[in-house]
Design an enzyme around this catalytic site. Structure first.
Site, mmCIF file in Angstrom:
data_model
loop_
_atom_site.group_PDB
_atom_site.id
_atom_site.type_symbol
_atom_site.label_atom_id
_atom_site.label_comp_id
_atom_site.label_asym_id
_atom_site.label_seq_id
_atom_site.Cartn_x
_atom_site.Cartn_y
_atom_site.Cartn_z
ATOM 1 N N PRO A 1 -11.003 3.632 -3.007
ATOM 2 C CA PRO A 1 -11.781 3.609 -4.244
ATOM 3 C C PRO A 1 -11.196 4.439 -5.375
ATOM 4 O O PRO A 1 -11.674 4.364 -6.501
ATOM 5 C CB PRO A 1 -13.132 4.180 -3.795
ATOM 6 C CG PRO A 1 -12.793 5.086 -2.665
ATOM 7 C CD PRO A 1 -11.657 4.414 -1.943
ATOM 8 N N ASP B 1 -2.287 -2.718 -8.976
ATOM 9 C CA ASP B 1 -3.317 -3.165 -9.910
ATOM 10 C C ASP B 1 -3.634 -2.072 -10.918
ATOM 11 O O ASP B 1 -3.334 -0.889 -10.707
ATOM 12 C CB ASP B 1 -4.593 -3.543 -9.152
ATOM 13 C CG ASP B 1 -4.472 -4.896 -8.464
ATOM 14 O OD1 ASP B 1 -3.586 -5.669 -8.842
ATOM 15 O OD2 ASP B 1 -5.277 -5.165 -7.552
ATOM 16 N N LYS C 1 -4.569 -7.125 -14.266
ATOM 17 C CA LYS C 1 -5.749 -7.789 -13.717
ATOM 18 C C LYS C 1 -6.997 -6.915 -13.846
ATOM 19 O O LYS C 1 -7.697 -6.638 -12.885
ATOM 20 C CB LYS C 1 -5.530 -8.184 -12.259
ATOM 21 C CG LYS C 1 -4.398 -9.141 -12.062
ATOM 22 C CD LYS C 1 -4.796 -10.585 -11.928
ATOM 23 C CE LYS C 1 -5.854 -10.873 -10.922
ATOM 24 N NZ LYS C 1 -5.389 -11.108 -9.572
ATOM 25 N N GLY D 1 -9.495 -0.404 -3.554
ATOM 26 C CA GLY D 1 -10.448 -0.645 -2.469
ATOM 27 C C GLY D 1 -9.775 -1.226 -1.246
ATOM 28 O O GLY D 1 -8.751 -0.733 -0.786
ATOM 29 N N ASP D 2 -10.335 -2.300 -0.724
ATOM 30 C CA ASP D 2 -9.787 -3.004 0.431
ATOM 31 C C ASP D 2 -9.215 -4.341 -0.046
ATOM 32 O O ASP D 2 -9.882 -5.060 -0.800
ATOM 33 C CB ASP D 2 -10.878 -3.245 1.479
ATOM 34 C CG ASP D 2 -10.327 -3.909 2.721
ATOM 35 O OD1 ASP D 2 -10.111 -3.202 3.716
ATOM 36 O OD2 ASP D 2 -10.118 -5.138 2.702
ATOM 37 N N THR E 1 -13.392 0.468 1.021
ATOM 38 C CA THR E 1 -13.902 -0.337 -0.081
ATOM 39 C C THR E 1 -14.916 0.462 -0.898
ATOM 40 O O THR E 1 -15.562 1.391 -0.405
ATOM 41 C CB THR E 1 -14.512 -1.648 0.443
ATOM 42 O OG1 THR E 1 -14.799 -2.499 -0.657
ATOM 43 C CG2 THR E 1 -15.787 -1.403 1.239
ATOM 44 N N MET F 1 -18.266 -4.683 -9.623
ATOM 45 C CA MET F 1 -18.012 -5.033 -11.027
ATOM 46 C C MET F 1 -19.288 -5.566 -11.668
ATOM 47 O O MET F 1 -19.289 -6.589 -12.336
ATOM 48 C CB MET F 1 -16.878 -6.070 -11.115
ATOM 49 C CG MET F 1 -15.589 -5.609 -10.454
ATOM 50 S SD MET F 1 -14.377 -6.918 -10.230
ATOM 51 C CE MET F 1 -15.064 -7.796 -8.812
#
Length: 480
Positions: free
Chosen positions: A231, A254, A276, A308-309, A337, A389
């Site tokens: 996280p 990311d 992204k 996260g995962d 996650t 999100m």
């Protein structure tokens, strides 16, 4: 303060003890600690104890050590290669030390450095590989702290890999001339397919991979690891993820992965941001897929670092499929996650005995459709719902769930920047959730958890959502 000397007063060596006698003298905890340490070796271990405590007696019986139940006598250490004085009695330890030196045997007296010929290091055991950490007796706790860090860095399979390498040594020396070619082969061996096969427990597969590497003249193939960065907090990264980052030639990451996590990789690794993030896509998914295939085919060791995962809303399925179709080797390394990190920030039980025994992960975006998704029906039946999100769709989530029959009083917990020092926590009810949508002060990723189990959270460090009421825009009022 004078500068410390860079000269070692105790020179580290590895002493051959296979089949040779090592004697520990003592009855209690100090003797047991040394016996356990020596039990990692193939030495013939003899414990001299005239009144052995139960734990020491039990350990000796279970681990094949010879227990000599007699008062100490110099004849009991004759012929040994090492002696450990661990009686806890200063006079007896001194006598043991003097006797050992007279007999030409190296001696260690526990916690008495002035009586020691050598110091016992903290050991990371990956036999036949061993790492020994010593401080010349100055800081045993420091040595243990360093040992713990090194232990975390080295995979448990490393000893098997070293033993496997030994069985291929003659073949490699015949095939590759001494120098760069041979070093390149061993680098590919220890960081490539044989190592990866052993990490997942396949000794046969590792031997096959090593044979293939020999046949390919040491030219290792590329490999892509889809790695969960967790996280955000770097100390929530898994040990395997950290090892892969340290081995990677290229890190493809990311936008949501913090620099502190990316920085845990090799300093000379190439770093490729692929964005992204909402409203700011630096590369399309198809471009990322093509990049991973190209790097893998170039023989690079690649870490595709995902927040996260990777298997939870990370689009790993598409990347795995394209790598599989291209014949590029890959693996998946799970991460913590965000739902779990948010729950931990709130000390919130995601399942609670007698309240809820199921959980749903969703982005909430599928509420835009005409029919109620199955997960919403699960929420109404008592499941805990984690919405990823979820800030921009908070009003939709709340409205649709309440329309479907979920009580407006259902507990809600919200975390921005879960696991990080700058996290913000909010609590309230489903009826309060739409206030998130107008919170322009929330710039980090937001995780929302909904359900009856949320009522068991610790709200002492969170703000009430009701303090910031949702005000619909004129367009939203018109649609209503």
């Amino acid at each position: 303060m004078s500068q410390p000397s860079t000269k070692l007063n105790a020179f580290p060596v590895f002493l051959r003890v296979e089949g040779r006698s090592v004697v520990v003298v003592g009855n209690g905890d100090e003797a047991l600690a040394k016996a356990r340490l020596l039990g990692q070796s193939s030495a013939r271990l003899i414990v001299v104890a005239d009144a052995a405590e139960p734990a020491l007696r039990r350990w000796a019986g279970e681990n094949g050590a010879e227990l000599v139940e007699a008062a100490y006598d110099p004849s009991l250490v004759e012929g040994s290669v090492l002696v450990f004085a661990a009686s806890g009695d200063e006079a007896l330890d001194r006598r043991i030390s003097e006797d050992a030196r007279r007999l030409g045997i190296a001696v260690n007296a526990v916690d008495r450095p002035e009586l020691c010929d050598f110091y016992t290091p903290a050991i990371v055991n990956r036999a036949p590989l061993a790492v020994a950490i010593g401080t010349e007796g100055a800081g045993p706790v420091l040595a243990q702290m360093v040992r713990a860090r090194i232990d975390a860095m080295l995979p448990p399979s490393l000893g098997l890999l070293a033993a496997l390498a030994n069985s291929f040594r003659d073949a490699a020396e015949k095939l590759f001339p001494k120098g760069l070619a041979r070093r390149s082969f061993w680098h590919a061996f220890f960081s490539g397919a044989p190592a990866r096969a052993l990490e997942v427990g396949g000794e046969h597969e590792a031997r096959v991979a090593a044979g293939r590497l020999l046949a390919e003249q040491g030219k290792g193939t590329g490999h892509v690891a889809l790695v969960g960065a967790g996280p955000g907090a770097e100390d929530l990264l898994t040990l395997r993820a950290h090892r892969l980052l340290m081995e990677a030639d290229v890190i493809v990451h990311d936008a949501l992965v913090p620099e502190a996590v990316i920085g845990m990789g090799r300093r000379d690794a190439e770093r490729l941001p692929v964005g992204k993030r909402k409203g700011c896509h630096s590369k399309t998914q198809s471009e990322i897929n093509a990049l991973l295939v190209r790097l893998g085919r170039e023989g690079k060791r690649v870490v595709r670092l995902k927040s996260g995962d990777p298997l939870v809303f990370g689009r790993a399925g598409e990347e795995m499929q394209v790598l599989r179709d291209a014949g590029v080797s890959f693996e998946v390394v799970p991460g913590v996650t965000s739902a779990f990190a948010a729950a931990a920030d709130f000390q919130l039980p995601l399942t609670l005995r007698g309240v809820t025994s199921s959980m749903v992960f969703t982005t909430g975006h599928d509420l835009k459709g005409g029919s109620l998704p199955d997960w919403a029906k699960l929420a109404i039946s008592g499941a805990t719902v984690a919405v990823y999100m979820g800030r921009s769709v908070a009003a939709d989530v709340a409205g649709r769930l309440m329309d479907a029959g979920l009580s407006p009083d259902t507990a809600v917990a919200v975390v921005e920047n879960a696991s990080l020092a700058n996290r913000r926590r909010f609590h309230g009810t489903l009826a309060d959730l739409p206030s998130l949508q107008s919170r322009d002060d929330l710039g980090g990723p937001v995780m929302t958890i909904i359900g009856d189990a949320v009522a068991g959270a610790d709200f002492s460090r969170s703000e009430p959502l009701s303090a910031h009421r949702f005000v619909p825009s004129p367009a939203e009022e018109t649609q209503a």
